[in-house]
Design a protein around this motif. Structure first.
Motif, mmCIF file in Angstrom:
data_model
loop_
_atom_site.group_PDB
_atom_site.id
_atom_site.type_symbol
_atom_site.label_atom_id
_atom_site.label_comp_id
_atom_site.label_asym_id
_atom_site.label_seq_id
_atom_site.Cartn_x
_atom_site.Cartn_y
_atom_site.Cartn_z
ATOM 1 N N MET A 1 -4.492 7.684 -2.927
ATOM 2 C CA MET A 1 -3.285 7.429 -3.712
ATOM 3 C C MET A 1 -2.803 5.999 -3.450
ATOM 4 N N TYR A 95 4.598 6.328 7.629
ATOM 5 C CA TYR A 95 3.893 5.864 6.433
ATOM 6 C C TYR A 95 3.573 4.379 6.551
ATOM 7 N N ASN A 107 2.665 4.004 1.256
ATOM 8 C CA ASN A 107 1.482 4.718 0.803
ATOM 9 C C ASN A 107 1.572 6.145 1.342
ATOM 10 N N SER A 109 -0.323 8.619 1.132
ATOM 11 C CA SER A 109 -1.563 9.297 1.527
ATOM 12 C C SER A 109 -2.109 8.765 2.846
#
Ligand code: FES
Length: 111
Positions: A1, A95, A107, A109
């Motif tokens: 992602m 993150y 981000n 993911s």
């Protein structure tokens, strides 16, 4: 992602912290010594809002039972207490953050 935009640098002119939402999750964004960091806002103990806690250097203290998290990593640096009993609190999610111009991205993911 891919990275998603969640804030702007101008959001941090007065405050060092900001609460943002992403797909139903609350994220605590902080600015420490010119760098930005993001962790889950929900305390991993009983869901206290870390945004409502005191930010002291790199550490945010949960307002409910006093557990403290390093906002740069999401690691617990102090277990909180209920009365005199220490609570067991796992680390929270952090993150990756990047800044492009005046836009701040995370981000979701990647940690
Ligand atoms: S809810 Fe955060 S320490 Fe209990």
């Amino acid at each position: 992602m891919d990275y998603i935009k969640i804030a702007q640098t101008s959001d941090f002119i007065v405050d060092q912290k900001k609460k943002v939402s992403y797909e139903g999750n609350e994220i605590l964004l902080t600015k420490i010594e010119g760098r930005y960091y993001a962790i889950d806002n929900k305390c991993t103990h009983m869901g206290g809002s870390l945004y409502d806690g005191n930010l002291d250097g790199n550490t945010i203290v949960c307002p409910r039972h006093g557990s403290a998290f390093d906002v740069r990593t999401g690691k617990v640096v102090k277990q909180g207490k209920i009365l005199f009993i220490k609570v067991r609190v796992p680390d929270t999610r952090s993150y990756l953050v990047k800044v492009e111009g005046t836009d701040i991205f995370i981000n979701p993911s990647l940690e």
